[in-house]
Design an enzyme around this catalytic site. Structure first.
Site, mmCIF file in Angstrom:
data_model
loop_
_atom_site.group_PDB
_atom_site.id
_atom_site.type_symbol
_atom_site.label_atom_id
_atom_site.label_comp_id
_atom_site.label_asym_id
_atom_site.label_seq_id
_atom_site.Cartn_x
_atom_site.Cartn_y
_atom_site.Cartn_z
ATOM 1 N N HIS A 125 0.858 -1.200 0.000
ATOM 2 C CA HIS A 125 0.000 0.000 0.000
ATOM 3 C C HIS A 125 0.886 1.240 0.000
ATOM 4 O O HIS A 125 1.119 1.842 -1.023
ATOM 5 C CB HIS A 125 -0.926 -0.056 1.219
ATOM 6 N N HIS B 253 -2.979 -1.967 -9.830
ATOM 7 C CA HIS B 253 -3.891 -1.290 -8.892
ATOM 8 C C HIS B 253 -5.183 -2.089 -8.798
ATOM 9 O O HIS B 253 -5.637 -2.660 -9.777
ATOM 10 C CB HIS B 253 -4.214 0.127 -9.383
ATOM 11 N N ASP C 48 2.569 5.478 -7.240
ATOM 12 C CA ASP C 48 3.885 5.323 -6.603
ATOM 13 C C ASP C 48 5.043 5.264 -7.589
ATOM 14 O O ASP C 48 6.201 5.310 -7.169
ATOM 15 C CB ASP C 48 3.888 4.041 -5.753
HETATM 16 C C1 SDX Z 1 -1.428 2.380 -3.500
HETATM 17 O O1 SDX Z 1 -6.216 1.269 -3.197
HETATM 18 C C2 SDX Z 1 -5.671 2.392 -3.443
HETATM 19 O O2 SDX Z 1 -6.313 3.326 -3.901
HETATM 20 C C3 SDX Z 1 -4.199 2.482 -3.087
HETATM 21 C C4 SDX Z 1 -3.506 3.780 -3.524
HETATM 22 C C5 SDX Z 1 -4.028 4.969 -2.783
HETATM 23 O O3 SDX Z 1 -3.924 6.080 -3.303
HETATM 24 O O4 SDX Z 1 -4.441 4.784 -1.622
HETATM 25 O O5 SDX Z 1 -3.680 3.968 -4.917
HETATM 26 C C6 SDX Z 1 -2.016 3.698 -3.201
HETATM 27 O O6 SDX Z 1 -1.457 1.534 -2.677
HETATM 28 C C7 SDX Z 1 -0.873 2.134 -4.864
HETATM 29 C C8 SDX Z 1 -0.329 0.698 -5.018
HETATM 30 C C9 SDX Z 1 1.124 0.692 -4.505
HETATM 31 N N1 SDX Z 1 1.615 -0.703 -4.455
HETATM 32 C C10 SDX Z 1 2.422 -1.197 -5.401
HETATM 33 O O7 SDX Z 1 2.804 -0.585 -6.388
HETATM 34 C C11 SDX Z 1 2.859 -2.629 -5.119
HETATM 35 C C12 SDX Z 1 2.842 -3.428 -6.422
HETATM 36 N N2 SDX Z 1 1.443 -3.584 -6.871
HETATM 37 C C13 SDX Z 1 0.768 -4.758 -6.457
HETATM 38 O O8 SDX Z 1 1.198 -5.545 -5.446
HETATM 39 C C14 SDX Z 1 -0.709 -4.822 -6.830
HETATM 40 O O9 SDX Z 1 -0.851 -4.321 -8.108
HETATM 41 C C15 SDX Z 1 -1.698 -4.128 -5.901
HETATM 42 C C16 SDX Z 1 -1.533 -4.617 -4.508
HETATM 43 C C17 SDX Z 1 -1.516 -2.673 -5.962
HETATM 44 C C18 SDX Z 1 -3.086 -4.482 -6.412
HETATM 45 O O10 SDX Z 1 -3.164 -5.826 -6.355
HETATM 46 P P1 SDX Z 1 -4.496 -6.661 -6.679
HETATM 47 O O11 SDX Z 1 -5.583 -5.814 -7.209
HETATM 48 O O12 SDX Z 1 -4.800 -7.503 -5.502
HETATM 49 O O13 SDX Z 1 -4.000 -7.491 -7.909
HETATM 50 P P2 SDX Z 1 -3.676 -9.032 -7.821
HETATM 51 O O14 SDX Z 1 -2.708 -9.258 -6.697
HETATM 52 O O15 SDX Z 1 -4.963 -9.754 -7.837
HETATM 53 O O16 SDX Z 1 -2.880 -9.275 -9.206
HETATM 54 C C19 SDX Z 1 -3.585 -9.585 -10.395
HETATM 55 C C20 SDX Z 1 -2.542 -10.070 -11.378
HETATM 56 C C21 SDX Z 1 -1.628 -11.153 -10.762
HETATM 57 O O17 SDX Z 1 -1.171 -11.945 -11.817
HETATM 58 P P3 SDX Z 1 -1.879 -13.413 -12.067
HETATM 59 O O18 SDX Z 1 -1.669 -14.189 -10.768
HETATM 60 O O19 SDX Z 1 -3.334 -13.102 -12.341
HETATM 61 O O20 SDX Z 1 -1.113 -13.972 -13.234
HETATM 62 O O21 SDX Z 1 -1.665 -8.994 -11.721
HETATM 63 C C22 SDX Z 1 -0.352 -9.312 -11.334
HETATM 64 C C23 SDX Z 1 -0.457 -10.364 -10.268
HETATM 65 O O22 SDX Z 1 0.727 -11.125 -10.207
HETATM 66 N N3 SDX Z 1 0.236 -8.082 -10.775
HETATM 67 C C24 SDX Z 1 1.482 -7.695 -11.004
HETATM 68 C C25 SDX Z 1 1.620 -6.494 -10.307
HETATM 69 N N4 SDX Z 1 0.477 -6.200 -9.691
HETATM 70 C C26 SDX Z 1 -0.390 -7.190 -9.990
HETATM 71 N N5 SDX Z 1 2.485 -8.250 -11.719
HETATM 72 C C27 SDX Z 1 3.663 -7.562 -11.714
HETATM 73 N N6 SDX Z 1 3.876 -6.405 -11.068
HETATM 74 C C28 SDX Z 1 2.875 -5.838 -10.366
HETATM 75 N N7 SDX Z 1 3.091 -4.707 -9.732
#
Ligand code: SDX
Length: 394
Positions: free
Chosen positions: A237, A276, A330
């Site tokens: 997050h 996201h 981010d």
């Molecule tokens: C913030 O909610 C908000 O509004 C948050 C925020 C705010 O302003 O408050 O916007 C701030 O938290 C931004 C996010 C910052 N975090 C990151 O950048 C960390 C990396 N991102 C992820 O871990 C992920 O994208 C999340 C946690 C942000 C969202 O995850 P989800 O919606 O639970 O997605 P998921 O885990 O279900 O993934 C779906 C697919 C998966 O692949 P498959 O298993 O389907 O093959 O997408 C892939 C994931 O592996 N995936 C990624 C990825 N994020 C998702 N693959 C590579 N790199 C990534 N960053």
């Protein structure tokens, strides 16, 4: 057809077409709110109906905070009054200052904020006032004090003189002043102010939801903000922007970006700053922050970071854009903060500084028509197990 157990594992259990269980509450509407709206498909974000691009262009953090808290843009008088109050309430109690500056070495900066906000609440003259006016003063005090807490902590841990708040400076500029001990370049203070606007509010993200759950028990606003800080500390997050820069350090040069990203994707490792839960296209905040990252890179004639970032963006969109994985807020914020001289481990505290108003706005809105949050779990354990006395257990 999957069995219930398999569907629960998959994260969705439907009974008669109504979703009863969605892992991580994905897609579940948990509140009615007029504070902000996100269009994840179109990549749009509005605060009280105003597009984020307009607020970034014309507003300030103080004006946006007023909009989020009170529901409309302030008149000139109302904004002046709010700004004076924010500046008055920036100071932190001496005991809290002592607590911040005499902590054990190397604590996580978000733990400092958790302690400092909780501690400051004990001295809040309005702490027992539950009327709207009392709650708003507590809220504004927390928003105004968090920058001071962060800056005091940083000056103390680096052995520098504490720099008290400057009543002549706005919220964003004053933070950079207290952090660096000198008045910031006006242009850079404005860029930081815009970054604060972009991070101020984002619907029911994990930390805002945590604040609302706490407040829904009719606990106090201070406890709700402390819950949110603890939640934002998690790297999925908050903290992703710090890890983006660490990744760029590891990659080193733009020509090594492709290999790094392709390997990470092959090994199912996540690229920080991408993806996201709601945006399945470019995060509109990332688009604006990218502009300032490019601008500052040119201003400081140090384009390595932005070139690596743009290369990573190009590859990630090519490889996983079809899965709805795009840059989020981010991805470029860390590059901006680094040029503003903000230490990396303060990036999430800075996020806290901005988001405190979003947390407070949702707490105030939700508790106006309160209902305690109490979801249920779908029981997947055995239906009946005999109690076996201990001497008979193997
Ligand atoms: C913030 O909610 C908000 O509004 C948050 C925020 C705010 O302003 O408050 O916007 C701030 O938290 C931004 C996010 C910052 N975090 C990151 O950048 C960390 C990396 N991102 C992820 O871990 C992920 O994208 C999340 C946690 C942000 C969202 O995850 P989800 O919606 O639970 O997605 P998921 O885990 O279900 O993934 C779906 C697919 C998966 O692949 P498959 O298993 O389907 O093959 O997408 C892939 C994931 O592996 N995936 C990624 C990825 N994020 C998702 N693959 C590579 N790199 C990534 N960053």
């Amino acid at each position: 057809m999957h069995s219930n157990k398999e569907m629960v594992k998959m994260g969705v259990l439907e009974t008669g077409g109504v979703i009863q269980y969605s892992k991580g509450l994905e897609g579940v509407i948990a509140a009615l709110s007029s504070i902000s709206a996100i269009d994840g498909a179109q990549g749009k974000l509005i605060y009280r109906g105003i597009p984020i691009e307009m607020l970034a262009k014309y507003s300030t953090y103080e004006e946006t905070a007023y909009l989020l808290l009170y529901g409309e843009l302030p008149t000139k008088n109302a904004l002046d009054e709010f700004t004076v109050l924010m500046r008055e309430l920036r100071h932190i109690p001496p005991k809290v200052e002592m607590c911040i500056t005499e902590l054990p070495p190397n604590p996580h900066p978000m733990d400092i904020l958790k302690v400092a906000v909780a501690h400051s609440g004990l001295y809040d003259p309005d702490q027992y006032r539950c009327c709207r006016e009392g709650v708003m003063r507590k809220v504004i005090r927390i928003i105004a004090q968090i920058p001071t807490m962060i800056a005091y902590y940083h000056r103390a841990r680096t052995g520098q003189e504490i720099v008290p708040p400057n009543p002549e400076l706005g919220h964003a500029a004053n933070f950079l002043y207290m952090l660096h001990g000198k008045e910031p370049d006006e242009e850079e203070a404005r860029i930081f102010d815009i970054a604060m606007i972009l991070h101020a509010e984002h619907g029911l993200n994990a930390s805002t939801f945590a604040a609302m759950v706490t407040a829904s028990t009719l606990s106090d606003i201070n406890s709700a903000i402390v819950s949110a800080i603890g939640t934002l500390k998690g790297p999925l997050h908050g903290g992703a922007n710090e890890r983006v820069l660490k990744m760029l350090d590891e990659i080193g040069t733009p020509d090594r970006a492709e290999e790094y990203v392709l390997n990470a994707l092959k090994e199912k490792r996540r690229i920080m700053g991408f993806g996201h839960r709601v945006y399945k296209t470019y995060d509109p905040r990332a688009r604006i922050l990218k502009e300032y990252a490019e601008y500052l890179s040119k201003k400081y004639n140090d384009t390595k970071w932005i070139e690596m970032g743009e290369k990573i963006e190009e590859i990630m969109i090519r490889e996983v854009g079809k899965k709805g994985i795009f840059p989020n807020v981010d991805f470029y914020s860390g590059i901006v903060y680094q040029f503003l001289g903000i230490p990396r481990d303060l990036f999430t505290p800075v996020f806290t500084m901005a988001r405190s108003v979003g947390w407070a706005a949702h707490v105030c809105e939700y508790t106006q028509n309160n209902r305690i949050f109490r979801p249920r779990a779908y029981y997947t354990g055995p239906d009946y197990v005999e109690y076996v006395p201990i001497e008979q257990r193997r």
